[in-house]
Scaffold this motif. Structure first.
Motif, mmCIF file in Angstrom:
data_model
loop_
_atom_site.group_PDB
_atom_site.id
_atom_site.type_symbol
_atom_site.label_atom_id
_atom_site.label_comp_id
_atom_site.label_asym_id
_atom_site.label_seq_id
_atom_site.Cartn_x
_atom_site.Cartn_y
_atom_site.Cartn_z
ATOM 1 N N THR A 142 0.837 -1.213 0.000
ATOM 2 C CA THR A 142 0.000 0.000 0.000
ATOM 3 C C THR A 142 0.869 1.259 0.000
ATOM 4 O O THR A 142 0.578 2.223 -0.712
ATOM 5 C CB THR A 142 -0.953 -0.002 1.217
ATOM 6 O OG1 THR A 142 -1.675 -1.236 1.210
ATOM 7 C CG2 THR A 142 -1.941 1.151 1.152
ATOM 8 N N TYR A 185 1.029 4.244 -2.770
ATOM 9 C CA TYR A 185 0.905 5.681 -2.471
ATOM 10 C C TYR A 185 2.053 6.453 -3.111
ATOM 11 O O TYR A 185 1.854 7.505 -3.722
ATOM 12 C CB TYR A 185 0.915 5.929 -0.952
ATOM 13 C CG TYR A 185 -0.429 5.775 -0.275
ATOM 14 C CD1 TYR A 185 -1.572 6.388 -0.793
ATOM 15 C CD2 TYR A 185 -0.555 5.034 0.898
ATOM 16 C CE1 TYR A 185 -2.809 6.242 -0.163
ATOM 17 C CE2 TYR A 185 -1.788 4.887 1.533
ATOM 18 C CZ TYR A 185 -2.910 5.498 1.007
ATOM 19 O OH TYR A 185 -4.124 5.362 1.628
ATOM 20 N N ARG A 238 -5.809 9.098 -5.464
ATOM 21 C CA ARG A 238 -5.031 8.478 -4.398
ATOM 22 C C ARG A 238 -5.723 7.211 -3.869
ATOM 23 O O ARG A 238 -5.090 6.198 -3.607
ATOM 24 C CB ARG A 238 -4.858 9.501 -3.279
ATOM 25 C CG ARG A 238 -3.744 9.197 -2.331
ATOM 26 C CD ARG A 238 -3.385 10.400 -1.474
ATOM 27 N NE ARG A 238 -2.253 10.051 -0.625
ATOM 28 C CZ ARG A 238 -2.382 9.573 0.617
ATOM 29 N NH1 ARG A 238 -3.569 9.400 1.134
ATOM 30 N NH2 ARG A 238 -1.308 9.256 1.324
ATOM 31 N N ASP A 239 -7.047 7.286 -3.693
ATOM 32 C CA ASP A 239 -7.779 6.129 -3.162
ATOM 33 C C ASP A 239 -7.724 4.943 -4.129
ATOM 34 O O ASP A 239 -7.574 3.798 -3.715
ATOM 35 C CB ASP A 239 -9.248 6.501 -2.881
ATOM 36 C CG ASP A 239 -9.394 7.281 -1.578
ATOM 37 O OD1 ASP A 239 -8.366 7.782 -1.083
ATOM 38 O OD2 ASP A 239 -10.518 7.394 -1.068
ATOM 39 N N TYR A 240 -7.844 5.256 -5.417
ATOM 40 C CA TYR A 240 -7.760 4.189 -6.418
ATOM 41 C C TYR A 240 -6.399 3.504 -6.304
ATOM 42 O O TYR A 240 -6.307 2.272 -6.253
ATOM 43 C CB TYR A 240 -7.953 4.746 -7.838
ATOM 44 C CG TYR A 240 -7.649 3.721 -8.914
ATOM 45 C CD1 TYR A 240 -8.605 2.769 -9.278
ATOM 46 C CD2 TYR A 240 -6.391 3.667 -9.527
ATOM 47 C CE1 TYR A 240 -8.326 1.797 -10.242
ATOM 48 C CE2 TYR A 240 -6.113 2.698 -10.483
ATOM 49 C CZ TYR A 240 -7.073 1.769 -10.835
ATOM 50 O OH TYR A 240 -6.790 0.799 -11.772
ATOM 51 N N SER A 258 -6.104 1.299 -3.207
ATOM 52 C CA SER A 258 -7.000 0.135 -3.162
ATOM 53 C C SER A 258 -6.513 -1.037 -3.994
ATOM 54 O O SER A 258 -6.945 -2.168 -3.816
ATOM 55 C CB SER A 258 -8.382 0.527 -3.677
ATOM 56 O OG SER A 258 -8.344 0.709 -5.093
ATOM 57 N N TYR A 269 -11.777 -0.935 0.462
ATOM 58 C CA TYR A 269 -12.352 0.055 -0.463
ATOM 59 C C TYR A 269 -13.767 -0.281 -0.904
ATOM 60 O O TYR A 269 -14.256 -1.398 -0.718
ATOM 61 C CB TYR A 269 -11.458 0.218 -1.697
ATOM 62 C CG TYR A 269 -11.434 -0.990 -2.628
ATOM 63 C CD1 TYR A 269 -12.297 -1.076 -3.721
ATOM 64 C CD2 TYR A 269 -10.545 -2.041 -2.428
ATOM 65 C CE1 TYR A 269 -12.283 -2.175 -4.574
ATOM 66 C CE2 TYR A 269 -10.528 -3.149 -3.277
ATOM 67 C CZ TYR A 269 -11.398 -3.214 -4.343
ATOM 68 O OH TYR A 269 -11.397 -4.302 -5.179
ATOM 69 N N LYS A 291 -13.264 4.577 -3.554
ATOM 70 C CA LYS A 291 -13.040 5.307 -2.297
ATOM 71 C C LYS A 291 -12.590 4.306 -1.240
ATOM 72 O O LYS A 291 -13.112 3.188 -1.176
ATOM 73 C CB LYS A 291 -14.356 5.977 -1.885
ATOM 74 C CG LYS A 291 -14.398 6.490 -0.458
ATOM 75 C CD LYS A 291 -14.508 7.997 -0.425
ATOM 76 C CE LYS A 291 -14.591 8.531 0.999
ATOM 77 N NZ LYS A 291 -13.346 8.423 1.754
ATOM 78 N N THR A 292 -11.602 4.702 -0.431
ATOM 79 C CA THR A 292 -11.132 3.797 0.632
ATOM 80 C C THR A 292 -11.687 4.253 1.984
ATOM 81 O O THR A 292 -12.039 5.408 2.163
ATOM 82 C CB THR A 292 -9.588 3.783 0.725
ATOM 83 O OG1 THR A 292 -9.122 5.118 0.943
ATOM 84 C CG2 THR A 292 -8.948 3.236 -0.534
ATOM 85 N N SER A 347 -11.292 5.519 5.599
ATOM 86 C CA SER A 347 -10.182 6.316 6.139
ATOM 87 C C SER A 347 -9.559 5.666 7.366
ATOM 88 O O SER A 347 -8.371 5.774 7.603
ATOM 89 C CB SER A 347 -10.652 7.733 6.466
ATOM 90 O OG SER A 347 -11.775 7.670 7.315
#
Length: 440
Positions: free
Chosen positions: A54, A58, A111-113, A116, A174, A183-184, A186
């Motif tokens: 992960t 990022y 960023r979430d994509y 995930s 996600y 969307k992940t 948080s």
């Protein structure tokens, strides 16, 4: 096979960090036919200096958003997954997925994509390895327009989808937004997904497999080899985690707590250990008075003295109004007849300290007011404390014997916790003294 007995199992990143770990996971899942729905995290660290997938994703996203080439770092991510596939001897390829993801990252999909995809790819491998169906979380877990989790819609669609699959892998962490973007969660990551799947499948148990054999009665950095907690209620867990014990995040517990499904924290590397059971209700069982001890440093006490304050209507309300106006939350309110103390976080108080003291003076005209820093709070939590007489006295005695001065004591009306305030330098010795007194 009994179709009513469904277990949802979630595996953390360290449990799926390498091919060797995948083998352990398969053995666990296939050992019980009831373990029907599996929620994986992304590959974690294989050794102490390693990087979680992960985190690599990022930094891939950040590199791409600076317009720089992601070839090298994305190559390392591919390598991690390919080494798992190869190590397991699987005849599958993620080439198509890699290409899709790489293109999406270069076009700055979000960023979430990016984050995930760690779970997504690990889920693909795990489904193939177990021979289970793969359900993409983006198709069954939904967020609202404002980014909050849409519990009702998710539960309805996910329940229906799970009924179509006897065995399935659903990647954690996600879901999707109304417009279809990823969307992940948080906080609480894959633990939340596991909880949501357990609820939607009406599981009898949610097994959360990680790298520890359940929760411990105290922080192992403070108490040497603390005992594991065999059984704990959601309420006790909430008290302990609020006081800094790093356990499951509140968000991760909510869906199963609502459905009354117990959680079992287990160790992938020691599958024979019973782990910790988290349950809605547990009658006091006489097994030890306390369930756990936790605590935090960094508090200040505002002490307000005034003769006959207990006769003065609205005194406490006016004091709390000042805190509210200054944007402060209070932790505890230990009070006497002519004194009222308010415990607040030192860091939160610092920027508004003068304002708080001045406003309290104006609001209630005290005889004296003082602020002392350097307070630590220790919480002793246990459902059996209600039945055991003199628990507070035993706690105080243990601390006094260690020559530690107690600056405040507060017992919740529900009697499942006792909170002590001690000087910060006495924090660790106080926890050790209490642990030694109650755990034989």
């Amino acid at each position: 096979m009994n179709h009513n007995m469904i277990k949802t199992v979630k595996f953390g990143g360290s449990s799926l960090a390498s091919a060797e770990q995948f083998v352990k996971v398969r053995d666990i899942v296939l050992a019980q036919a009831e373990r029907r729905y599996v929620v994986p995290s992304a590959p974690g660290k294989r050794f102490s200096g390693d990087t979680k997938v992960t985190d690599m994703l990022y930094s891939c996203y950040e590199t791409a958003s600076r317009g720089e080439s992601i070839k090298e770092i994305f190559g390392q991510i591919r390598q991690r997954y390919d080494s798992i596939i190869e190590g397991l001897g699987l005849s599958m390829s993620l080439e198509k997925e890699y290409e899709e993801i790489e293109v999406a990252l270069i076009h700055k999909t979000g960023r979430d994509y990016a984050a995930s995809r760690g779970e997504y790819l690990n889920g693909k491998i795990l489904a193939n390895y177990l021979g289970f169906d793969f359900i993409d979380a983006a198709d069954v877990i939904f967020f609202r327009e404002d980014g909050t989790f849409d519990s009702d819609r998710t539960n309805e669609i996910l329940s229906a989808e799970l009924q179509r699959h006897e065995y399935a892998v659903i990647p954690g962490f996600y879901g999707s937004m109304p417009n279809g973007t990823i969307k992940t969660f948080s906080r609480g990551g894959s633990d939340i997904t596991g909880s949501i799947v357990a609820r939607a499948s009406s599981s009898v148990l949610y097994e959360n497999w990680t790298d520890v054999s359940g929760f411990l009665m105290a922080d192992p950095r403070i108490v040497e080899n603390p005992n594991p907690i065999e059984i704990i209620t959601y309420r006790e867990l909430r008290e302990l985690s609020y006081m800094g014990a790093t356990v499951l995040h509140e968000d991760a517990i909510f869906p199963v707590r609502m459905a009354g499904i117990p959680i079992n924290i287990r160790n992938t590397n020691k599958p024979d250990d019973e782990g910790t059971m988290i349950v809605s209700h547990c009658p006091p069982d006489g097994k030890g008075v306390i369930t756990g001890i936790a605590g935090k440093k960094g508090f200040s006490v505002i002490t307000i003295e005034k003769d006959m304050m207990n006769q003065e209507k609205g005194f406490g309300r006016r004091v709390l109004q000042v805190l509210e106006n200054c944007g402060l939350c209070f932790e505890h309110l230990p009070s006497g007849i002519d004194t009222m103390s308010v415990v607040v976080s030192t860091a939160d108080l610092a920027p508004v300290r003068e304002m708080v003291v001045g406003s309290i003076c104006t609001a209630v005209e005290p005889d004296a007011i003082s602020v002392e820093d350097g307070l630590a709070l220790v919480a002793v939590v246990g459902r059996n404390m209600v039945k055991a007489t003199g628990t507070a006295a035993r706690v105080c005695h243990a601390v006094a014997r260690a020559e530690i001065n107690i600056r405040m004591i507060d017992q919740g009306s529900d009697e499942i916790n006792i909170i002590l305030g001690v000087n910060e330098e006495d924090f660790e010795p106080a926890i050790r003294a209490i642990y030694d007194r109650f755990v034989f």
